[in-house]
Design an enzyme around this catalytic site. Sequence first.
Site, short mmCIF file in Angstrom:
data_model
loop_
_atom_site.label_atom_id
_atom_site.label_comp_id
_atom_site.label_asym_id
_atom_site.label_seq_id
_atom_site.Cartn_x
_atom_site.Cartn_y
_atom_site.Cartn_z
CD1 TRP A 71 -3.39 4.75 -6.94
CD2 TRP A 71 -2.62 6.50 -8.09
NE1 TRP A 71 -2.46 5.37 -6.16
CE2 TRP A 71 -1.97 6.45 -6.83
CE3 TRP A 71 -2.31 7.52 -8.98
CZ2 TRP A 71 -1.01 7.38 -6.46
CZ3 TRP A 71 -1.35 8.46 -8.60
CH2 TRP A 71 -0.71 8.37 -7.34
CG ASP B 44 -0.94 16.80 -6.20
OD1 ASP B 44 -0.35 15.75 -5.94
OD2 ASP B 44 -1.89 17.23 -5.53
CE1 TYR C 136 12.02 5.98 3.11
CE2 TYR C 136 12.41 6.79 5.32
CZ TYR C 136 12.26 5.74 4.45
OH TYR C 136 12.36 4.45 4.89
CE1 TYR D 194 2.90 7.77 -6.17
CE2 TYR D 194 1.69 9.23 -4.70
CZ TYR D 194 2.42 9.02 -5.86
OH TYR D 194 2.64 10.07 -6.72
CG HIS E 202 5.77 3.97 -8.90
ND1 HIS E 202 5.94 2.82 -9.65
CD2 HIS E 202 6.11 5.01 -9.71
CE1 HIS E 202 6.36 3.15 -10.86
NE2 HIS E 202 6.48 4.48 -10.92
CG LEU E 203 11.50 7.63 -7.40
CD1 LEU E 203 11.95 7.71 -5.95
CD2 LEU E 203 12.70 7.53 -8.33
CG HIS E 204 5.81 10.11 -6.04
ND1 HIS E 204 5.82 8.94 -5.30
CD2 HIS E 204 5.34 11.07 -5.20
CE1 HIS E 204 5.38 9.17 -4.08
NE2 HIS E 204 5.08 10.46 -3.98
CG HIS F 164 6.21 15.85 -4.11
ND1 HIS F 164 4.87 15.72 -3.82
CD2 HIS F 164 6.79 14.69 -3.69
CE1 HIS F 164 4.65 14.55 -3.24
NE2 HIS F 164 5.81 13.91 -3.16
#
Length: 330
Positions: free
Chosen positions: A168, A198, A262, A266, A268-270, A272
């Site tokens: 996704w 989001d 951390y 999921y 994959h670097l994201h 917020h």
Amino acid sequence: MRAPPALTVMAAATGAKRKREGPEESAEPPGGDGGSFPLAELCVRRVLRESARDKTIFLHGQVNGASGDAKDAVVILEKTPFQEESISDLLKKHTRLKLQMSNDIYSTYHLYPPPQLSEIKTTVVYPATEKHLQKYLRQEVYLICETGEDYKNITLPFIQSQSFSIQWVYNILEKTAEADRIIHENPDSSNGFILIPDFKWNQKQLDDLYLIAICHRRGIKSLRDLTAEHLPLLRNILQEGKEAILKRFGVAGSQLRIYLHYQPSYFHLHVHFTALSYDAPGCSVERAHLLSDVIDNLELDPQYYQKRTLTFALRADEALLKKFQEAGKA
């Protein structure tokens, strides 16, 4: 007759995970026709969890399929925030007030608004697996202090052994899904990213503003992978993300909380972006790391996150907790 609630249907495919952090990290990837879920046919089996503070309840229900087999579903009901522009209608139009208590100058009432002002955000995971049910079930939590060696010997092998689907994420980056929701994009394959709202934020008010920056570069799983090599990417996300939010929503960078999780939900670097005044799920000290601090730490020591002990919480039913317990680390 009450107005139908907003319906967000989460992915039915097992393994597709979009925990963009819902209440408490809501977020599985949207999929299917949002109007197709037979809400009226749902038979509630139990309450998985509820939060009086967040005005949210998590339900385990079942729906009988065409073959007669009952399929599990998770339904999350969440009261939406007030919208300033609708307050006048809320107080004046077809609203019923019922007195509960009166004492001197103080009174308490129950206010019954009209259907169009009674929206309940409804998130559905259907069909749901046992993993989904366990995910939303209230669990005891435990703090883990993970050293750099613990990450190499326990956490990383565990991550590599799991089948965490992030298709996704690639759909968003490749614009085969949600392309109309993109707020900003830096298309550079190494130092670029996409900024997108989001799903916990309905974009109707700024009090609970919540966006996610997803980097184009693949292979960066989490904070632990970051080195000085990634500073241009992180600086781009910090600067361009703030500029895009100011331009689009009028919210200054000084009013934003910009951070990484951390462990992330999921791999994959994201990053917020939330309103500073919003007590967003996952912004607590044992999970959130301010992006500005991450940049400063990497400028001081390019290998900072390969060395540092990181503290995070794990639920009692999580397999990674068992790995730490078996290693005598929890």
